[in-house]
Design a protein around this motif. Structure first.
Motif, PDB file in Angstrom:
ATOM      1  N   LEU A  85       0.832  -1.213   0.000  1.00 27.74           N
ATOM      2  CA  LEU A  85       0.000   0.000   0.000  1.00 27.74           C
ATOM      3  C   LEU A  85       0.859   1.252   0.000  1.00 27.74           C
ATOM      4  O   LEU A  85       0.622   2.193  -0.761  1.00 27.74           O
ATOM      5  CB  LEU A  85      -0.910   0.015   1.242  1.00 27.74           C
ATOM      6  N   GLY A  86       1.871   1.262   0.850  1.00 23.73           N
ATOM      7  CA  GLY A  86       2.722   2.444   0.979  1.00 23.73           C
ATOM      8  C   GLY A  86       3.526   2.737  -0.261  1.00 23.73           C
ATOM      9  O   GLY A  86       3.600   3.878  -0.724  1.00 23.73           O
ATOM     10  N   LEU A  87       4.147   1.693  -0.846  1.00 20.36           N
ATOM     11  CA  LEU A  87       5.034   1.891  -2.000  1.00 20.36           C
ATOM     12  C   LEU A  87       4.279   2.153  -3.294  1.00 20.36           C
ATOM     13  O   LEU A  87       4.489   3.175  -3.953  1.00 20.36           O
ATOM     14  CB  LEU A  87       5.919   0.658  -2.174  1.00 20.36           C
ATOM     15  N   VAL A  88       3.410   1.215  -3.665  1.00 22.37           N
ATOM     16  CA  VAL A  88       2.717   1.337  -4.959  1.00 22.37           C
ATOM     17  C   VAL A  88       1.758   2.524  -4.937  1.00 22.37           C
ATOM     18  O   VAL A  88       1.663   3.285  -5.907  1.00 22.37           O
ATOM     19  CB  VAL A  88       1.975   0.019  -5.314  1.00 22.37           C
ATOM     20  N   GLY A  89       1.061   2.714  -3.801  1.00 22.85           N
ATOM     21  CA  GLY A  89       0.111   3.830  -3.675  1.00 22.85           C
ATOM     22  C   GLY A  89       0.773   5.185  -3.831  1.00 22.85           C
ATOM     23  O   GLY A  89       0.334   6.020  -4.627  1.00 22.85           O
ATOM     24  N   SER A  90       1.875   5.397  -3.091  1.00 23.46           N
ATOM     25  CA  SER A  90       2.519   6.712  -3.152  1.00 23.46           C
ATOM     26  C   SER A  90       3.174   6.959  -4.511  1.00 23.46           C
ATOM     27  O   SER A  90       3.091   8.054  -5.062  1.00 23.46           O
ATOM     28  CB  SER A  90       3.549   6.872  -2.025  1.00 23.46           C
ATOM     29  N   MET A  91       3.795   5.929  -5.107  1.00 28.51           N
ATOM     30  CA  MET A  91       4.493   6.145  -6.380  1.00 28.51           C
ATOM     31  C   MET A  91       3.543   6.419  -7.539  1.00 28.51           C
ATOM     32  O   MET A  91       3.846   7.226  -8.414  1.00 28.51           O
ATOM     33  CB  MET A  91       5.362   4.929  -6.712  1.00 28.51           C
ATOM     34  N   SER A  92       2.390   5.748  -7.560  1.00 26.40           N
ATOM     35  CA  SER A  92       1.422   5.987  -8.637  1.00 26.40           C
ATOM     36  C   SER A  92       0.930   7.427  -8.592  1.00 26.40           C
ATOM     37  O   SER A  92       0.842   8.115  -9.617  1.00 26.40           O
ATOM     38  CB  SER A  92       0.231   5.029  -8.504  1.00 26.40           C
ATOM     39  N   THR A  93       0.631   7.904  -7.388  1.00 25.68           N
ATOM     40  CA  THR A  93       0.160   9.288  -7.214  1.00 25.68           C
ATOM     41  C   THR A  93       1.228  10.284  -7.634  1.00 25.68           C
ATOM     42  O   THR A  93       0.966  11.247  -8.355  1.00 25.68           O
ATOM     43  CB  THR A  93      -0.216   9.533  -5.736  1.00 25.68           C
ATOM     44  N   VAL A  94       2.465  10.029  -7.182  1.00 24.39           N
ATOM     45  CA  VAL A  94       3.571  10.951  -7.455  1.00 24.39           C
ATOM     46  C   VAL A  94       3.825  11.079  -8.956  1.00 24.39           C
ATOM     47  O   VAL A  94       4.082  12.183  -9.462  1.00 24.39           O
ATOM     48  CB  VAL A  94       4.849  10.480  -6.711  1.00 24.39           C
ATOM     49  N   SER A  95       3.746   9.968  -9.696  1.00 30.40           N
ATOM     50  CA  SER A  95       3.986  10.008 -11.147  1.00 30.40           C
ATOM     51  C   SER A  95       3.014  10.961 -11.843  1.00 30.40           C
ATOM     52  O   SER A  95       3.415  11.769 -12.691  1.00 30.40           O
ATOM     53  CB  SER A  95       3.839   8.607 -11.757  1.00 30.40           C
ATOM     54  N   VAL A  96       1.728  10.883 -11.483  1.00 29.30           N
ATOM     55  CA  VAL A  96       0.706  11.758 -12.076  1.00 29.30           C
ATOM     56  C   VAL A  96       0.979  13.219 -11.696  1.00 29.30           C
ATOM     57  O   VAL A  96       0.941  14.119 -12.548  1.00 29.30           O
ATOM     58  CB  VAL A  96      -0.713  11.333 -11.614  1.00 29.30           C
ATOM     59  N   VAL A  97       1.299  13.451 -10.423  1.00 29.01           N
ATOM     60  CA  VAL A  97       1.576  14.814  -9.932  1.00 29.01           C
ATOM     61  C   VAL A  97       2.754  15.426 -10.686  1.00 29.01           C
ATOM     62  O   VAL A  97       2.711  16.590 -11.113  1.00 29.01           O
ATOM     63  CB  VAL A  97       1.846  14.798  -8.407  1.00 29.01           C
ATOM     64  N   TYR A  98       3.820  14.648 -10.883  1.00 32.10           N
ATOM     65  CA  TYR A  98       5.016  15.156 -11.573  1.00 32.10           C
ATOM     66  C   TYR A  98       4.719  15.577 -13.011  1.00 32.10           C
ATOM     67  O   TYR A  98       5.170  16.629 -13.468  1.00 32.10           O
ATOM     68  CB  TYR A  98       6.104  14.074 -11.590  1.00 32.10           C
ATOM     69  N   CYS A  99       3.974  14.733 -13.727  1.00 34.48           N
ATOM     70  CA  CYS A  99       3.647  15.059 -15.120  1.00 34.48           C
ATOM     71  C   CYS A  99       2.831  16.352 -15.192  1.00 34.48           C
ATOM     72  O   CYS A  99       3.079  17.216 -16.048  1.00 34.48           O
ATOM     73  CB  CYS A  99       2.888  13.906 -15.771  1.00 34.48           C
TER      74      CYS A  99
END
Length: 593
Positions: free
Chosen positions: A310-324
Motif C-alpha cells: 500500500l505504501g510503496l505502490v500507492g505513493s508512487m502511482s500518485t507521485v507520477s501523475v503529480v510530476y507530469c
C-alpha cells in the motif's frame, strides 16, 4: 529458528552472545575490526596472502533470508522500533520523493535537454520507476529488513555484487543529500535575490563545478540529520504534517500554472528531438528516487505484508501523475528558453506578476527538500546499518541506540561525508553521478527478482539453470544493444528490430522455464515480462547519460574495489566462516570454510 549453514556465531563476532550490556558510546579497535584477520599485522598478512581464494569464495557466496532477518540483526545489539503503519509509509513515500527532484531538476532539464517534452521524460521515468517499485515491494514484503536493495542483492546475486551495489548506495546517499542541500540553498537565496549563488563563497582557484562553497547547505543538512536521529516515529509525524501542507500547495501550483498557460509556449514540443526526451528522462529519474527509502523502513513497519505494498505502490502511482502535471504546468506557463534553471517555479510565478505566489512555491520547495533530507537520512542510515551488520564496513556503524531505536553512528557517517560534498560540488555535477548509481541498482534489482523466481540452490535442475542463465544474458545483452544503437545515432530500423527480437526471444524463453518460487503474500505481476522491461528501461536510461557520468561511476567503483580487496573481502569472509577461520589464521593458512 535454525542458523544459516555458514553462520555459526561465536563470541568474538556476535556482540549479543553471552555478553553483559555495554555502553553505546564506545570506540575501541575491537568494535571497528573484531574479525580474526585484523587482530594484528601477522593475522592480516596471513589473510591477505589468501585474497584470491577469499574473493572466489565471496563472489560465489550468497546470503539467506534467515541470515539477513535473524542473524545479522544481532550485530546491532538493540532492536529498531516497529512503529510505522501504511499511512506513515504513504506519507514517507510522498515526503521523500516529492521535492527530491521536481523543484530542482525540472527547470534545468526543460531548458537544456527536453523543452516542453519534459512531461514525456517524467512519464517515461515514472513508468520505469513503477516497474522497480514492484520489484522492491515483493522483496520488502518477504524480507522486511533495514538493508533494502543491499540485502536483497546479497541473497540473490551474492556478496560481491551486493558490495558493488552497497558502494553505489553510499555514493547515491552522499550525492543525493548534497544535491538537495545545494538546491535548498539556491531556493532560499532566490526568495530575496535574483542571484541564487548570493549565499555561496566563490574560490577562483578551484575547478569549475567545485568552486562555489556553500555553508548554508552544510548547516541545513546537519540540522535535518540531527532530527532524524531523535526517533523514527517523530520524524514520520513531522513529515506527515509538512507533506499534507505541501500537497495543498502543489494543487495550487498546478491550478495556477494551467490558468496562466499559453499554448504557444509548448511549441516546438520536441526542440531537442526524441534524444532530448530520453536524455532528460535519465536525469529526472532523480525525482523518483526516494521510494526505496520506504522499502528500507520495512524493519520498523508493524505489518509489512499489508503496509509495504500500500505504501510503496500507492505513493508512487500518485507521485507520477503529480510530476507530469507539474512539469506540464511549468512549460505551459513559461517558454522553455526563459525557464530559470536554478529556481524554475519561483521565478515563473514572478514573471506572471504573482510575486506573492513565488514565496509559497519557494516554501513548498524548501519543505520538499527538507522532508527528502529527513527521510533520506533515515533510509540511508538503515542501508549503512545493514552494510555494517554484514561487516562490509566496520560493524560499529551497525549499533542501534537503546533509547532512540535509531542507528546514530550510521547516520553520522552519511551526514559527515554529505556535508563535505555539499560544501564544494555544484548541482549538475551531483545529479549525473546520482542517476547512474540509482539506475544501476534498479537494474540489478530486476535481475535479482528474476533469479529469486527461477533459481533456488539445490532445487533448480542444471538444465533449467542453464536455460534461465542463457535467457537472462540475452535480455541484458539485447538491452545493451538497443542502448548502443541509440547512443551512436544509428538510423533505420533493422538494428533495433534485431536487438528487439533477441529481447523478446530471451523474455519468451524465460516463460518456458519452470519457476522455482512463488511469492507468499505479494508478487510482481507478469513475470518475467515486467522485470525484463525494467532491465531494458534502466539500461537504456543509463546509456542516455553523458560519458562523464560513466567516468565518475567507474572511478568510484574502482576505489570501492580497492577497499574490498584490502578490507571488505577479509571481514565478510571471517563472518561467513567463523569457526574455521580463527584456528587457520593462527597457523598462517587460509580457512577453507
Amino acid at each position: 529458528m535454525s542458523h544459516h549453514s555458514d553462520l555459526h556465531t561465536p563470541l568474538n563476532l556476535n556482540p549479543m552472545d553471552h555478553q553483559p550490556p555495554r555502553s553505546y558510546w564506545r570506540f575501541s579497535k575491537q568494535d571497528f575490526y573484531p574479525e580474526p584477520s585484523f587482530q594484528n599485522l601477522t593475522t592480516y598478512t596471513s589473510a591477505f596472502t589468501q585474497t584470491l581464494h577469499r574473493l572466489h569464495d565471496r563472489c560465489l557466496g550468497r546470503s539467506s533470508d534467515v541470515n539477513e532477518l535473524i542473524e545479522l540483526k544481532k550485530q546491532s545489539e538493540n532492536e529498531m522500533q516497529k512503529c510505522l503503519t501504511w499511512v506513515d509509509l504513504i506519507w514517507l513515500g510522498f515526503g521523500s520523493v516529492v521535492g527530491s527532484g521536481i523543484f530542482t531538476i525540472t527547470g534545468l532539464e526543460a531548458r537544456n535537454d527536453a523543452g516542453p517534452s519534459i512531461v514525456l521524460s517524467y512519464a517515461l521515468s515514472g513508468l520505469s520507476a513503477l516497474f522497480s517499485v514492484f520489484c522492491y515491494t515483493e522483496f520488502a514484503v518477504e524480507i522486511p529488513i533495514a538493508g533494502g536493495s543491499f540485502s536483497f542483492l546479497r541473497i540473490e546475486l551474492g556478496d560481491f555484487v551486493a558490495f558493488i551495489a552497497a558502494g553505489n548506495i553510499l555514493l547515491e546517499a552522499v550525492a543525493g543529500a548534497a544535491g538537495l542541500a545545494r538546491s535548498f540553498s539556491s531556493y532560499f537565496a532566490s526568495m530575496f535575490s535574483s542571484n541564487p549563488d548570493i549565499l555561496r563563497i566563490k574560490i577562483d582557484s578551484f575547478a569549475e563545478g567545485f568552486n562555489l562553497l556553500d555553508p548554508l547547505a552544510v548547516a541545513i543538512l546537519f540540522m535535518a540529520n540531527m532530527v532524524a536521529m531523535r526517533g523514527t516515529k517523530l520524524t514520520s509525524f513531522s513529515n506527515m504534517i509538512l507533506s499534507i501542507i505541501s500537497s495543498l500547495i502543489i494543487v495550487f501550483i498546478i491550478i495556477v500554472g494551467f490558468s496562466h498557460a499559453n499554448a504557444s509556449n509548448l511549441q516546438p514540443f520536441f526542440p531537442y528531438g526524441a534524444e532530448g526526451v530520453f536524455k532528460a528522462a535519465a536525469v529526472v529519474y532523480w525525482s523518483y528516487t526516494g521510494f526505496d527509502m520506504v522499502a528500507n523502513m520495512a524493519e520498523e513497519t508493524r505489518k509489512p505484508a499489508k503496509d509495504i505494498p500500500l505504501g510503496l505502490v500507492g505513493s508512487m502511482s500518485t507521485v507520477s501523475v503529480v510530476y507530469c502535471l507539474m512539469a506540464l504546468a511549468l512549460t505551459s506557463m513559461v517558454k522553455y528558453t526563459d525557464i530559470d534553471p536554478d529556481a524554475a517555479y519561483s521565478v515563473a510565478f514572478e514573471n506572471i506578476g504573482m510575486k506573492w505566489a513565488k514565496y509559497i512555491v519557494s516554501l513548498c520547495a524548501l519543505k520538499g527538500m527538507l522532508t527528502s533530507m529527513l527521510i533520506g537520512s533515515m533510509g540511508q542510515a538503515r542501508y549503512t546499518t545493514q552494510i555494517a551488520r554484514a561487516h562490509m564496513i566496520p560493524p560499529w556503524f551497525a549499533l542501534v541506540h537503546p533509547k532512540t531505536g535509531t542507528p546514530i553512528y550510521a547516520t553520522l557517517l552519511v551526514t559527515t561525508i554529505s556535508c563535505v560534498v555539499a560544501f564544494f560540488s555544484s548541482l549538475d555535477v551531483l545529479s549525473s553521478v546520482l542517476s547512474f548509481s540509482t539506475l544501476f541498482i534498479f537494474m540489478l534489482m530486476a535481475v535479482a527478482l528474476l533469479v529469486r523466481r527461477y533459481y533456488v540452490k539445490d532445487k533448480t535442475s542444471k538444465h533449467d539453470m542453464v536455460k534461465f542463465m542463457v535467457c537472462l544474458v540475452v535480455v541484458i545483452g539485447s538491452s545493451i544493444g538497443i542502448t548502443a544503437l541509440w547512443g551512436v545515432n544509428v538510423k533505420g530500423w533493422v538494428g533495433y528490430a534485431v536487438c528487439g527480437g533477441f529481447w523478446f526471444a530471451g523474455t519468451a524463453g524465460m516463460m518456458l522455464v519452470q519457476k522455482q518460487r512463488v511469492p507468499k503474500v505479494w508478487g510482481v505481476p507478469l513475470v518475467p515480462l515486467l522485470p525484463a522491461l525494467s532491465i531494458l528501461m534502466n539500461v537504456f536510461l543509463i546509456g542516455s547519460l553523458g560519458a562523464i557520468a560513466f567516468k565518475r561511476f567507474f572511478i568510484c567503483s574502482g576505489v570501492m574495489l580497492v577497499y574490498y580487496v584490502l578490507v571488505g573481502v577479509h571481514a565478510t569472509y571471517d563472518l561467513a566462516h567463523q569457526e574455521s577461520v580463527e584456528p587457520n589464521l593462527e597457523k598462517g593458512i587460509a580457512g577453507s570454510g
